[in-house]
Design a protein around this motif. Sequence first.
Motif, PDB file in Angstrom:
ATOM      1  N   ALA A 246     -14.184  -8.542   9.638  1.00 33.46           N
ATOM      2  CA  ALA A 246     -13.778  -8.664  11.038  1.00 33.46           C
ATOM      3  C   ALA A 246     -12.251  -8.788  11.110  1.00 33.46           C
ATOM      4  CB  ALA A 246     -14.436  -9.898  11.659  1.00 33.46           C
ATOM      5  N   PRO A 247     -11.636  -8.227  12.157  1.00 30.47           N
ATOM      6  CA  PRO A 247     -10.161  -8.230  12.255  1.00 30.47           C
ATOM      7  C   PRO A 247      -9.545  -9.612  12.109  1.00 30.47           C
ATOM      8  CG  PRO A 247     -11.117  -6.824  13.933  1.00 30.47           C
ATOM      9  CD  PRO A 247     -12.269  -7.530  13.283  1.00 30.47           C
ATOM     10  N   ASN A 248     -10.201 -10.618  12.692  1.00 29.26           N
ATOM     11  CA  ASN A 248      -9.678 -11.980  12.610  1.00 29.26           C
ATOM     12  C   ASN A 248     -10.444 -12.840  11.604  1.00 29.26           C
ATOM     13  OD1 ASN A 248      -7.589 -11.779  14.594  1.00 29.26           O
ATOM     14  ND2 ASN A 248      -9.172 -11.810  16.179  1.00 29.26           N
ATOM     15  N   GLY A 249     -11.231 -12.181  10.764  1.00 35.35           N
ATOM     16  CA  GLY A 249     -12.058 -12.918   9.829  1.00 35.35           C
ATOM     17  C   GLY A 249     -11.282 -13.540   8.683  1.00 35.35           C
ATOM     18  N   VAL A 250     -11.951 -14.445   7.992  1.00 37.85           N
ATOM     19  CA  VAL A 250     -11.377 -15.070   6.803  1.00 37.85           C
ATOM     20  C   VAL A 250     -12.458 -15.092   5.727  1.00 37.85           C
ATOM     21  CG1 VAL A 250     -11.938 -17.384   7.680  1.00 37.85           C
ATOM     22  CG2 VAL A 250     -10.261 -17.141   5.843  1.00 37.85           C
ATOM     23  N   ASP A 251     -12.104 -14.696   4.521  1.00 35.17           N
ATOM     24  CA  ASP A 251     -13.047 -14.616   3.408  1.00 35.17           C
ATOM     25  C   ASP A 251     -12.264 -14.899   2.126  1.00 35.17           C
ATOM     26  OD1 ASP A 251     -14.979 -14.071   1.540  1.00 35.17           O
ATOM     27  OD2 ASP A 251     -15.434 -12.051   2.257  1.00 35.17           O
ATOM     28  N   GLU A 252     -12.224 -16.158   1.746  1.00 35.69           N
ATOM     29  CA  GLU A 252     -11.444 -16.584   0.587  1.00 35.69           C
ATOM     30  C   GLU A 252     -12.326 -17.366  -0.373  1.00 35.69           C
ATOM     31  OE1 GLU A 252      -8.083 -18.840   1.908  1.00 35.69           O
ATOM     32  OE2 GLU A 252      -7.398 -17.293   3.309  1.00 35.69           O
ATOM     33  N   ALA A 253     -12.068 -17.216  -1.658  1.00 39.78           N
ATOM     34  CA  ALA A 253     -12.797 -17.959  -2.679  1.00 39.78           C
ATOM     35  C   ALA A 253     -11.886 -18.116  -3.879  1.00 39.78           C
ATOM     36  CB  ALA A 253     -14.073 -17.210  -3.071  1.00 39.78           C
ATOM     37  N   GLU A 254     -11.566 -19.355  -4.221  1.00 40.35           N
ATOM     38  CA  GLU A 254     -10.649 -19.582  -5.330  1.00 40.35           C
ATOM     39  C   GLU A 254     -10.717 -21.022  -5.818  1.00 40.35           C
ATOM     40  OE1 GLU A 254      -6.540 -19.230  -4.168  1.00 40.35           O
ATOM     41  OE2 GLU A 254      -6.924 -20.072  -2.174  1.00 40.35           O
ATOM     42  N   PHE A 255     -10.193 -21.220  -7.023  1.00 38.64           N
ATOM     43  CA  PHE A 255     -10.015 -22.573  -7.538  1.00 38.64           C
ATOM     44  C   PHE A 255      -8.709 -23.125  -6.985  1.00 38.64           C
ATOM     45  CE2 PHE A 255     -12.918 -20.963 -10.818  1.00 38.64           C
ATOM     46  CZ  PHE A 255     -13.837 -22.009 -10.859  1.00 38.64           C
ATOM     47  N   VAL A 256      -8.775 -24.352  -6.481  1.00 38.36           N
ATOM     48  CA  VAL A 256      -7.597 -25.031  -5.932  1.00 38.36           C
ATOM     49  C   VAL A 256      -7.406 -26.330  -6.711  1.00 38.36           C
ATOM     50  CG1 VAL A 256      -6.569 -26.088  -3.885  1.00 38.36           C
ATOM     51  CG2 VAL A 256      -8.015 -24.049  -3.644  1.00 38.36           C
ATOM     52  N   SER A 257      -6.192 -26.628  -7.099  1.00 41.69           N
ATOM     53  CA  SER A 257      -5.918 -27.868  -7.823  1.00 41.69           C
ATOM     54  C   SER A 257      -6.026 -29.050  -6.861  1.00 41.69           C
ATOM     55  CB  SER A 257      -4.528 -27.830  -8.451  1.00 41.69           C
ATOM     56  OG  SER A 257      -4.279 -29.036  -9.158  1.00 41.69           O
ATOM     57  N   ILE A 258      -7.014 -29.887  -7.120  1.00 42.75           N
ATOM     58  CA  ILE A 258      -7.260 -31.060  -6.291  1.00 42.75           C
ATOM     59  C   ILE A 258      -7.159 -32.296  -7.182  1.00 42.75           C
ATOM     60  CG2 ILE A 258      -8.930 -32.293  -4.838  1.00 42.75           C
ATOM     61  CD1 ILE A 258      -7.863 -29.731  -3.546  1.00 42.75           C
ATOM     62  N   ASN A 259      -6.141 -33.080  -6.961  1.00 44.95           N
ATOM     63  CA  ASN A 259      -5.931 -34.292  -7.773  1.00 44.95           C
ATOM     64  C   ASN A 259      -5.957 -33.984  -9.268  1.00 44.95           C
ATOM     65  OD1 ASN A 259      -5.616 -35.943  -5.529  1.00 44.95           O
ATOM     66  ND2 ASN A 259      -7.785 -36.455  -5.420  1.00 44.95           N
ATOM     67  N   GLY A 260      -5.326 -32.858  -9.642  1.00 49.41           N
ATOM     68  CA  GLY A 260      -5.184 -32.519 -11.041  1.00 49.41           C
ATOM     69  C   GLY A 260      -6.341 -31.764 -11.654  1.00 49.41           C
ATOM     70  N   LEU A 261      -7.370 -31.461 -10.882  1.00 51.96           N
ATOM     71  CA  LEU A 261      -8.528 -30.711 -11.395  1.00 51.96           C
ATOM     72  C   LEU A 261      -8.764 -29.486 -10.540  1.00 51.96           C
ATOM     73  CD1 LEU A 261     -11.003 -30.742 -13.408  1.00 51.96           C
ATOM     74  CD2 LEU A 261     -12.289 -31.772 -11.517  1.00 51.96           C
ATOM     75  N   ASP A 262      -8.916 -28.315 -11.163  1.00 54.67           N
ATOM     76  CA  ASP A 262      -9.229 -27.094 -10.415  1.00 54.67           C
ATOM     77  C   ASP A 262     -10.641 -27.207  -9.839  1.00 54.67           C
ATOM     78  OD1 ASP A 262      -6.785 -26.058 -11.069  1.00 54.67           O
ATOM     79  OD2 ASP A 262      -7.527 -24.742 -12.660  1.00 54.67           O
ATOM     80  N   GLN A 263     -10.751 -27.048  -8.518  1.00 53.80           N
ATOM     81  CA  GLN A 263     -12.048 -27.187  -7.852  1.00 53.80           C
ATOM     82  C   GLN A 263     -12.296 -25.963  -6.970  1.00 53.80           C
ATOM     83  OE1 GLN A 263     -13.146 -31.140  -6.565  1.00 53.80           O
ATOM     84  NE2 GLN A 263     -11.364 -32.067  -7.550  1.00 53.80           N
ATOM     85  N   TRP A 264     -13.558 -25.510  -6.980  1.00 54.72           N
ATOM     86  CA  TRP A 264     -13.935 -24.257  -6.327  1.00 54.72           C
ATOM     87  C   TRP A 264     -14.114 -24.459  -4.831  1.00 54.72           C
ATOM     88  CZ3 TRP A 264     -13.554 -19.360  -7.202  1.00 54.72           C
ATOM     89  CH2 TRP A 264     -14.366 -18.434  -6.545  1.00 54.72           C
TER      90      TRP A 264
END
Length: 361
Positions: free
Chosen positions: A45-63
């Motif tokens: 969709a033109p204004n849609g969002v579709d993201e999936a990644e590991f993000v560093s949260i308090n020193g740990l990569d979290q999905w």
Amino acid sequence: MPLPRSLTKVGLLLGAVAIVVAAGTGGARALVVQAHDADAYAIRAPNGVDEAEFVSINGLDQWITIRGQDRRKPVVLILHGGPGQAQSHLIQRMAPMETDFVVVQWDQRGAGRTLAHAGGLVDPALDLKTMVSDGLAVTEYLRRHLHRDRIVLLGFSWGSRLGVEMAEARPSDYAAFVGTGQAAATQAVSDAWVYEHLLERATAAGDAKGLADLREAGPPPWKPEAGQKAYRASAPYRGPEVSLAEGTKAAFTAPNWTVSDVQALARGRSAYKATQLERDLAAFNPDTFGGSLAVPVIVIDGADDLTTPAPLAAAWARRIKAPKTAFAVIADAGHQALVTHNAAFSEALKEKLSALGIRTN
């Protein structure tokens, strides 16, 4: 009603068998299906969002996954149950909600892809305070990344316990707290309610087998064999759940998921067995839990939830002190109403947010 330990072990064993079979004889086929589903699940969709990644949260990569047909819609951070029962792989089940909300799934520390990425290891020192800190850090990431002042916090089962703690710690970050499968009573109180409820339902239905099992089991607390009989008697009266087969297939075909991720998912709560978090959860006190919340509270429960019964959750919602409270029941749904009846749940959430005059930006 908790799943008896013996049945839980059987479920984990079957999950492990399913994983081995899929990896050993159908792995290539699963990858083909996964590629197909990745394309089918993509949001364009033109204004849609579709993201999936590991993000560093308090020193740990979290999905973390972020999905929605319109990125301008309210952001809902879902706190999964368990602990350990990640649900970011249940994309198809959660799709209806993505029309009206930006849906964020977070595989918590020790769960799902986050657990696999960490080598399957969970620090024995992990405690409730750390989980709350992680949740607040995820919230801050989302507010910054999606340019929001406040988001909606939605906790399922164990996640409802975590969510209340987060909302108490930093209420200014949340437009509302939404609980489903809401933690509201001790196991003893919940089991006692379920036992009486099942006697009434089985009597009204003329369910001779169910009544026999219940009478043999007797009132709680139950030893393993008695717990199995009570659980068996509850089968006709429990709301639907995502089956082991469906959950395993969804994980194998979900974009980005690997065999090691599915293996981590199968560990479920057992990954936390030796942690401080288990001891923290055992100290649950419903008399003081969420006694005073500075955010609106909405509870949406399945009418046939026999794990965290809706009447007990409704009583909790009436008891707490919050600026605004609302309660809704999803007919014919059980403990997993958020997933099994996602469209109805989404409608109920929209309605309650609107009725309480809650606006998000």
